[in-house]
Scaffold this active site. Structure first.
Site, short mmCIF file in Angstrom:
data_model
loop_
_atom_site.label_atom_id
_atom_site.label_comp_id
_atom_site.label_asym_id
_atom_site.label_seq_id
_atom_site.Cartn_x
_atom_site.Cartn_y
_atom_site.Cartn_z
N ASP A 21 0.82 -1.25 0.06
CA ASP A 21 0.02 -0.03 0.15
C ASP A 21 0.93 1.30 0.10
OD1 ASP A 21 -2.39 1.52 0.14
OD2 ASP A 21 -2.49 1.38 2.24
N ASN A 69 -10.46 -2.77 -6.17
CA ASN A 69 -9.40 -1.89 -6.94
C ASN A 69 -10.22 -1.80 -8.49
OD1 ASN A 69 -6.26 -2.78 -5.82
ND2 ASN A 69 -7.53 -1.41 -5.27
#
Ligand code: FPP
Length: 241
Positions: A21, A69
């Site tokens: 991340d 996503n």
């Protein structure tokens, strides 16, 4: 292999999983486009794959694209797909030289066809490699994986292939994407967020978790080794005393 990392070679985690991340924040801090963050993130992937192999990690699972996503802007999704395809093309030689098998978990059929082709080609060419398994989580979500497992298992019950009392932890594990991979020993998350984000929900039951503030593009070999050292100093009790 000589070990100069101040690590106990006998206590290297068999399976390391990583939530990568912070690519976006890395780019933002530098007033760059998010694409640049993902590009630099792909370089960090290369480093972590190399280091894992060097240290004797047997399975490395990377959360490269989540089911969530798909909600990102189309251009960003296209960038991530492009980088994935480029990675697969560029790394094939290194995967072969280092005896690394590529595996993928997730809704692979949702990926662009050209990415699926490259993925299938790489998985096929590396299928007999035994040094390490690089497992990419792509269009992956833990809950959707569990739903898929429940569908499969309930169909088997309905068809009479198994009975309800056959449903054990082992049977459930055998119906997940990770049926041929042991549960992770160590989960690393970069960029400081204290979240699991729908990653390997069933599989992380006894996993050691490390969260670092470092943004994924800055994640280095040195920091990885530092986390492995801290992991080796933790006592794993699996719920026992
Ligand atoms: C998180 O950063 C990262 C991702 C959404 C995907 C990870 C992708 C890569 C590391 C690049 C390509 C992958 C491979 C396997 C070559 P973010 O965009 O969520 O960052 P932010 O939270 O700071 O916005």
């Amino acid at each position: 292999m000589s070990f100069n990392f101040d690590l106990d070679p006998k206590k290297i985690p068999v399976h390391v999983a990583i939530i990568m991340d912070g690519n976006g924040r890395w780019a933002k801090k530098r007033l760059l486009n998010r694409t640049k963050g993902h590009e630099k993130g792909a370089e960090a992937v290369r480093t972590v794959v190399r280091t894992s192999r060097e240290l004797g990690v047997k399975y490395l699972t990377l959360y490269a694209f989540s089911t969530e996503n798909w909600e990102r802007p189309a251009a960003e999704i296209a960038t991530l797909m492009f980088l994935l395809k480029k990675f697969l093309k560029n790394e094939l030689k290194e995967l072969q030289e280092n005896n690394i098998r590529l595996n993928a978990i997730g809704q692979i059929d949702r990926l662009n066809l050209d990415v699926q082709e490259e993925l299938n080609k790489t998985m096929d060419l590396t299928k007999n490699n035994t040094g390490m398994c690089l497992n990419l989580a792509l269009s992956y979500g833990g809950r959707s994986e569990i739903i898929r497992m429940v569908h499969e298992v309930s169909k088997k019950v309905k068809d009479g292939a198994i009975s309800i009392s056959d449903i054990t932890e082992e049977l459930i594990s055998k119906h997940l994407y990770t049926f041929n991979i042991p549960d992770p020993d160590l989960l690393i998350r970069t960029s400081g967020e204290m979240r699991i984000s729908n990653f390997l929900l069933w599989q992380i039951a006894y996993c050691e978790i490390f969260v670092t503030e470092t943004l994924w593009p800055d994640f280095s070999k040195e920091e990885y080794i530092k986390i492995l050292r801290a992991y080796q100093n933790r006592e794993r009790r699996f719920g026992k005393v």
